[in-house]
Design a protein around this motif. Structure first.
Motif, PDB file in Angstrom:
ATOM      1  N   GLY A 109       0.812  -1.205   0.000  1.00  0.00           N
ATOM      2  CA  GLY A 109       0.000   0.000   0.000  1.00  0.00           C
ATOM      3  C   GLY A 109       0.837   1.243   0.000  1.00  0.00           C
ATOM      4  O   GLY A 109       2.040   1.207  -0.280  1.00  0.00           O
ATOM      5  N   LEU A 110       0.196   2.346   0.329  1.00  0.00           N
ATOM      6  CA  LEU A 110       0.831   3.661   0.367  1.00  0.00           C
ATOM      7  C   LEU A 110       1.034   4.069   1.816  1.00  0.00           C
ATOM      8  O   LEU A 110       0.101   3.995   2.629  1.00  0.00           O
ATOM      9  N   VAL A 111       2.240   4.499   2.143  1.00  0.00           N
ATOM     10  CA  VAL A 111       2.555   4.909   3.506  1.00  0.00           C
ATOM     11  C   VAL A 111       3.523   6.071   3.460  1.00  0.00           C
ATOM     12  O   VAL A 111       4.300   6.204   2.510  1.00  0.00           O
ATOM     13  N   GLN A 112       3.470   6.928   4.471  1.00  0.00           N
ATOM     14  CA  GLN A 112       4.412   8.037   4.534  1.00  0.00           C
ATOM     15  C   GLN A 112       5.762   7.566   5.046  1.00  0.00           C
ATOM     16  O   GLN A 112       5.860   6.569   5.774  1.00  0.00           O
ATOM     17  N   ALA A 113       6.783   8.291   4.679  1.00  0.00           N
ATOM     18  CA  ALA A 113       8.118   7.986   5.160  1.00  0.00           C
ATOM     19  C   ALA A 113       8.124   7.978   6.688  1.00  0.00           C
ATOM     20  O   ALA A 113       7.508   8.825   7.332  1.00  0.00           O
ATOM     21  N   GLY A 114       8.813   6.981   7.238  1.00  0.00           N
ATOM     22  CA  GLY A 114       8.837   6.797   8.684  1.00  0.00           C
ATOM     23  C   GLY A 114       7.773   5.853   9.187  1.00  0.00           C
ATOM     24  O   GLY A 114       7.819   5.427  10.356  1.00  0.00           O
ATOM     25  N   GLY A 115       6.828   5.507   8.331  1.00  0.00           N
ATOM     26  CA  GLY A 115       5.741   4.630   8.720  1.00  0.00           C
ATOM     27  C   GLY A 115       6.099   3.160   8.608  1.00  0.00           C
ATOM     28  O   GLY A 115       7.255   2.799   8.340  1.00  0.00           O
ATOM     29  N   SER A 116       5.081   2.321   8.808  1.00  0.00           N
ATOM     30  CA  SER A 116       5.282   0.871   8.815  1.00  0.00           C
ATOM     31  C   SER A 116       4.236   0.168   7.960  1.00  0.00           C
ATOM     32  O   SER A 116       3.123   0.681   7.776  1.00  0.00           O
ATOM     33  N   LEU A 117       4.627  -0.982   7.446  1.00  0.00           N
ATOM     34  CA  LEU A 117       3.715  -1.883   6.742  1.00  0.00           C
ATOM     35  C   LEU A 117       4.134  -3.303   7.068  1.00  0.00           C
ATOM     36  O   LEU A 117       5.319  -3.563   7.332  1.00  0.00           O
ATOM     37  N   ARG A 118       3.168  -4.216   6.994  1.00  0.00           N
ATOM     38  CA  ARG A 118       3.500  -5.629   7.133  1.00  0.00           C
ATOM     39  C   ARG A 118       2.981  -6.368   5.909  1.00  0.00           C
ATOM     40  O   ARG A 118       1.780  -6.341   5.622  1.00  0.00           O
ATOM     41  N   LEU A 119       3.894  -7.026   5.223  1.00  0.00           N
ATOM     42  CA  LEU A 119       3.544  -7.853   4.081  1.00  0.00           C
ATOM     43  C   LEU A 119       3.365  -9.295   4.526  1.00  0.00           C
ATOM     44  O   LEU A 119       4.067  -9.759   5.436  1.00  0.00           O
ATOM     45  N   SER A 120       2.442  -9.972   3.872  1.00  0.00           N
ATOM     46  CA  SER A 120       2.221 -11.390   4.143  1.00  0.00           C
ATOM     47  C   SER A 120       2.370 -12.177   2.852  1.00  0.00           C
ATOM     48  O   SER A 120       2.046 -11.679   1.774  1.00  0.00           O
ATOM     49  N   CYS A 121       2.844 -13.400   2.972  1.00  0.00           N
ATOM     50  CA  CYS A 121       2.967 -14.305   1.834  1.00  0.00           C
ATOM     51  C   CYS A 121       2.412 -15.656   2.248  1.00  0.00           C
ATOM     52  O   CYS A 121       2.997 -16.331   3.101  1.00  0.00           O
ATOM     53  N   SER A 122       1.312 -16.035   1.643  1.00  0.00           N
ATOM     54  CA  SER A 122       0.671 -17.303   1.962  1.00  0.00           C
ATOM     55  C   SER A 122       1.080 -18.349   0.948  1.00  0.00           C
ATOM     56  O   SER A 122       0.935 -18.136  -0.263  1.00  0.00           O
ATOM     57  N   ALA A 123       1.581 -19.488   1.422  1.00  0.00           N
ATOM     58  CA  ALA A 123       2.025 -20.566   0.548  1.00  0.00           C
ATOM     59  C   ALA A 123       1.026 -21.706   0.570  1.00  0.00           C
ATOM     60  O   ALA A 123       0.454 -22.030   1.619  1.00  0.00           O
TER      61      ALA A 123
END
Length: 119
Positions: free
Chosen positions: A10-24
């Motif tokens: 997604g879109l996030v501002q600098a300094g922010g956080s994201l969590r990606l997931s990968c389902s197998a």
């Protein structure tokens, strides 16, 4: 065969956080290691982080060390990439990939998820 599906971009501002997931899914018993790689516009695909499917070993590119954390939940057949202190240069399409044998190239790839970090 192993199928990989990423989510969480997604879109996030600098300094922010994201969590990606990968389902197998599929023949997950054949996985030796899972990794995240990324490709920014006009640049080559680069390695970000990896984790052994069994065991505790993790690996990080110098550019993300201390900011990103890779983890897995074998019960859910899912690998995560927690990204903190994001920078604009982290903007890229992030791909999840799986390796079947030690030392081999990535055998399976997800479709990718876009991460955009704004200033």
């Amino acid at each position: 065969q192993v199928q990989l599906v990423e989510s969480g971009g997604g879109l996030v501002q600098a300094g922010g956080s994201l969590r990606l997931s990968c389902s197998a899914s599929g023949q997950t018993f054949s996985i030796y290691k899972m990794g995240w790689l990324r490709q920014a516009p006009g640049k080559e695909r680069e390695y970000v982080a990896a984790i052994n499917w069994r065991g505790i070993s993790t690996y990080y590119a110098d550019t993300v060390k201390g900011r990103f954390t890779i983890s897995r939940d074998n019960a859910k057949n899912t690998v995560y990439l927690q990204m903190n202190s994001l920078k604009t240069e982290d903007t890229a399409v992030y791909y999840c990939a799986a390796v079947r044998y030690p030392g081999s190239a990535y055998d399976y790839w997800g479709q990718g998820t876009q991460v955009t970090v704004s200033s």
